[in-house]
Design an enzyme around this catalytic site. Structure first.
Site, mmCIF file in Angstrom:
data_model
loop_
_atom_site.group_PDB
_atom_site.id
_atom_site.type_symbol
_atom_site.label_atom_id
_atom_site.label_comp_id
_atom_site.label_asym_id
_atom_site.label_seq_id
_atom_site.Cartn_x
_atom_site.Cartn_y
_atom_site.Cartn_z
ATOM 1 N N ARG A 229 80.263 37.295 71.170
ATOM 2 C CA ARG A 229 81.718 37.150 71.220
ATOM 3 C C ARG A 229 82.074 35.673 71.034
ATOM 4 O O ARG A 229 81.416 34.790 71.597
ATOM 5 C CB ARG A 229 82.282 37.623 72.576
ATOM 6 C CG ARG A 229 82.332 39.140 72.762
ATOM 7 C CD ARG A 229 83.339 39.806 71.836
ATOM 8 N NE ARG A 229 83.491 41.235 72.065
ATOM 9 C CZ ARG A 229 82.822 42.192 71.422
ATOM 10 N NH1 ARG A 229 81.932 41.869 70.497
ATOM 11 N NH2 ARG A 229 83.051 43.466 71.682
ATOM 12 N N GLU A 258 90.087 36.590 66.637
ATOM 13 C CA GLU A 258 89.721 37.231 65.376
ATOM 14 C C GLU A 258 90.939 37.927 64.801
ATOM 15 O O GLU A 258 91.587 38.678 65.545
ATOM 16 C CB GLU A 258 88.586 38.241 65.586
ATOM 17 C CG GLU A 258 87.267 37.571 65.937
ATOM 18 C CD GLU A 258 86.125 38.560 66.107
ATOM 19 O OE1 GLU A 258 86.354 39.772 65.959
ATOM 20 O OE2 GLU A 258 85.013 38.118 66.405
ATOM 21 N N HIS A 277 82.942 39.446 61.698
ATOM 22 C CA HIS A 277 82.544 40.439 62.714
ATOM 23 C C HIS A 277 81.953 41.674 62.014
ATOM 24 O O HIS A 277 82.432 42.800 62.198
ATOM 25 C CB HIS A 277 83.757 40.836 63.575
ATOM 26 C CG HIS A 277 83.342 41.406 64.914
ATOM 27 N ND1 HIS A 277 84.014 41.149 66.085
ATOM 28 C CD2 HIS A 277 82.333 42.243 65.264
ATOM 29 C CE1 HIS A 277 83.442 41.790 67.090
ATOM 30 N NE2 HIS A 277 82.414 42.459 66.615
HETATM 31 N N1 LIG Z 1 79.124 41.717 66.949
HETATM 32 C C1 LIG Z 1 79.292 42.948 67.407
HETATM 33 O O1 LIG Z 1 79.893 43.787 66.781
HETATM 34 C C2 LIG Z 1 78.680 43.301 68.728
HETATM 35 C C3 LIG Z 1 78.006 44.528 68.872
HETATM 36 C C4 LIG Z 1 77.371 44.802 70.084
HETATM 37 C C5 LIG Z 1 77.465 43.893 71.116
HETATM 38 N N2 LIG Z 1 78.157 42.741 70.956
HETATM 39 C C6 LIG Z 1 78.322 41.785 72.065
HETATM 40 O O2 LIG Z 1 77.034 41.401 72.516
HETATM 41 C C7 LIG Z 1 76.989 41.481 73.932
HETATM 42 C C8 LIG Z 1 75.569 41.802 74.362
HETATM 43 O O3 LIG Z 1 75.199 43.078 73.867
HETATM 44 P P1 LIG Z 1 73.989 43.899 74.502
HETATM 45 O O4 LIG Z 1 73.983 45.227 73.881
HETATM 46 O O5 LIG Z 1 72.745 43.101 74.494
HETATM 47 O O6 LIG Z 1 74.538 44.021 75.998
HETATM 48 P P2 LIG Z 1 73.757 44.330 77.347
HETATM 49 O O7 LIG Z 1 72.612 45.235 77.091
HETATM 50 O O8 LIG Z 1 74.786 44.720 78.333
HETATM 51 O O9 LIG Z 1 73.144 42.912 77.744
HETATM 52 C C9 LIG Z 1 73.927 41.830 78.096
HETATM 53 C C10 LIG Z 1 72.999 40.701 78.517
HETATM 54 O O10 LIG Z 1 73.777 39.544 78.764
HETATM 55 C C11 LIG Z 1 73.292 38.941 79.966
HETATM 56 N N3 LIG Z 1 74.285 38.085 80.577
HETATM 57 C C12 LIG Z 1 75.451 38.414 81.173
HETATM 58 N N4 LIG Z 1 76.078 37.312 81.635
HETATM 59 C C13 LIG Z 1 75.271 36.259 81.306
HETATM 60 C C14 LIG Z 1 75.322 34.868 81.553
HETATM 61 N N5 LIG Z 1 76.345 34.329 82.204
HETATM 62 N N6 LIG Z 1 74.310 34.101 81.092
HETATM 63 C C15 LIG Z 1 73.239 34.636 80.450
HETATM 64 N N7 LIG Z 1 73.117 35.965 80.210
HETATM 65 C C16 LIG Z 1 74.122 36.751 80.635
HETATM 66 C C17 LIG Z 1 72.908 40.125 80.833
HETATM 67 O O11 LIG Z 1 72.042 39.702 81.864
HETATM 68 P P3 LIG Z 1 71.477 40.744 82.983
HETATM 69 O O12 LIG Z 1 70.845 41.871 82.241
HETATM 70 O O13 LIG Z 1 70.492 39.916 83.720
HETATM 71 O O14 LIG Z 1 72.644 41.191 83.784
HETATM 72 C C18 LIG Z 1 72.234 41.021 79.800
HETATM 73 O O15 LIG Z 1 70.888 40.647 79.646
HETATM 74 C C19 LIG Z 1 77.997 42.585 74.280
HETATM 75 O O16 LIG Z 1 78.517 42.440 75.578
HETATM 76 C C20 LIG Z 1 79.068 42.426 73.225
HETATM 77 O O17 LIG Z 1 80.088 41.562 73.661
HETATM 78 C C21 LIG Z 1 78.755 42.412 69.776
#
Ligand SMILES: NC(=O)c1ccc[n+]([C@@H]2O[C@H](COP(=O)([O-])OP(=O)(O)OC[C@H]3O[C@@H](n4cnc5c(N)ncnc54)[C@H](OP(=O)(O)O)[C@@H]3O)[C@@H](O)[C@H]2O)c1
Length: 316
Positions: A229, A258, A277
């Site tokens: 994000r 965006e 995006h």
């Molecule tokens: N570009 C796109 O279209 C798109 C698509 C999918 C996702 N995304 C974005 O990518 C993000 C991550 O996706 P994901 O599927 O990997 O999500 P996820 O499985 O929920 O994982 C999120 C990760 O972020 C970590 N985290 C949260 N707060 C943090 C902080 N302050 N410092 C360091 N790490 C932190 C969490 O740690 P813990 O596990 O230790 O709690 C977890 O490991 C989503 O929330 C979304 O905003 C974007």
């Protein structure tokens, strides 16, 4: 078993894939947002984003949570396209994991494009026949900010290409992928990494997480890749770091807001590669979402706890 009604705000393309995966449940298409009541028997709502890019979230309806369903499935991983009041109703699950491979591949494409100078090495006239020096990515270090579904998909793919992978995450859960080293803090991660991929959610804690202090610690020449994000980056601090050379390139698939307004420096900065995006737009994400939804539907029917439940207090 009675036929379970799932109201879906998604387009037909999604609904037909869902219908193929959910067996005995019936998918009933409904308009997005709060425009229309749901079918009376609907127990589940598959919710489209409540705002478009650049748009605003709708206010809470006067009588609070409007629908008599027992479970809401979101179509995205991030919850920032939905209003907080949506989480005051029944349990909400996210699309966590459905696009992890697509995003992992996109991040690797950005890393390879930078190292192999794509698209600049492709020539269209004899006068440009001059070999260019390229970089190897084997032996370099990839830092991951966040180690959730994206991290789990990206780390082994990067390791297979010979990269060392280090990571931070919010909780003290262990990093599940063998060979990935957990580092104590962001500054250490930036100091040791040749490439950093942001893969953490937008939460109050992560707003402008990548600011002057973290960028000042960056290993000179670092390549920053944001597929998570835009709100995670302090844009002014990033522009300064690009201009003074600490960061050699920023590959940004997400920004805040965006779309970026016309004339924003990211559109024209020679070290910024900006994409709209777009990393998530591969056909598998629909199938993955439908598969995970069907697995959760089986849990829902049997009364088992759902997977990928959103915790609003955590922000993801
Ligand atoms: N570009 C796109 O279209 C798109 C698509 C999918 C996702 N995304 C974005 O990518 C993000 C991550 O996706 P994901 O599927 O990997 O999500 P996820 O499985 O929920 O994982 C999120 C990760 O972020 C970590 N985290 C949260 N707060 C943090 C902080 N302050 N410092 C360091 N790490 C932190 C969490 O740690 P813990 O596990 O230790 O709690 C977890 O490991 C989503 O929330 C979304 O905003 C974007």
């Amino acid at each position: 078993m009675s036929r379970l009604i799932v109201a879906s705000q998604l387009p037909d393309l999604f609904n037909s894939v869902f219908a193929q995966h959910v067996g005995d449940a019936e998918i009933v298409a409904v308009p997005p947002g709060l425009a229309a009541p749901l079918p009376a028997q609907a127990k589940v709502l598959v919710a489209a984003p409540f705002r478009k890019a650049g748009g605003v979230l709708p206010p809470e309806p006067p009588k609070g949570w409007p629908y008599d369903v027992q479970w809401v499935q979101l179509v995205s991983v991030g919850i920032d396209f939905y209003p907080d009041w949506l989480f005051d109703g029944p349990v909400v699950t996210s699309a966590r994991g459905s696009s992890a491979v697509a995003l992992a591949e996109f991040a690797l494409a950005a890393i390879l494009a930078d190292a192999k100078r794509l698209p600049d090495i492709w020539i269209d006239k004899a006068a440009r026949w001059a070999p260019q020096p390229l970089k190897l990515i084997a032996g370099t270090t990839l830092g991951l900010v966040g180690f959730g579904a994206i991290g789990e998909a990206l780390a082994p793919r990067a390791q297979a290409l010979g990269l060392n992978v280090i990571a931070t995450r919010r909780s003290d859960k262990p990093i599940p992928t063998p060979g990935v080293e957990r580092v104590a803090d962001l500054k250490t991660l930036f100091a040791r990494s040749d490439h950093v991929v942001l893969a953490a959610p937008a939460t109050p804690e992560t707003q402008r997480l990548i600011g002057r202090e973290v960028l000042a610690a960056a290993k000179p020449g670092l390549h920053l890749i944001n597929i998570a994000r835009g709100a995670l980056i302090d844009d002014e601090a990033l522009l300064e770091a690009l201009d003074d050379g600490r960061v050699s390139r920023a590959s940004l698939d997400v920004t805040h807001p965006e779309p970026l307004t016309e004339g924003h420096p990211f559109y024209s900065h020679p070290k910024v590669r900006l994409s709209p995006h777009t990393s998530v737009h591969t056909p598998d994400t629909r199938i993955n979402l439908a598969t995970r939804f069907a697995e959760n539907l089986a849990r829902f029917r049997s009364g088992a706890p759902l997977a990928d439940v959103v915790d609003l207090s955590r922000g993801y």
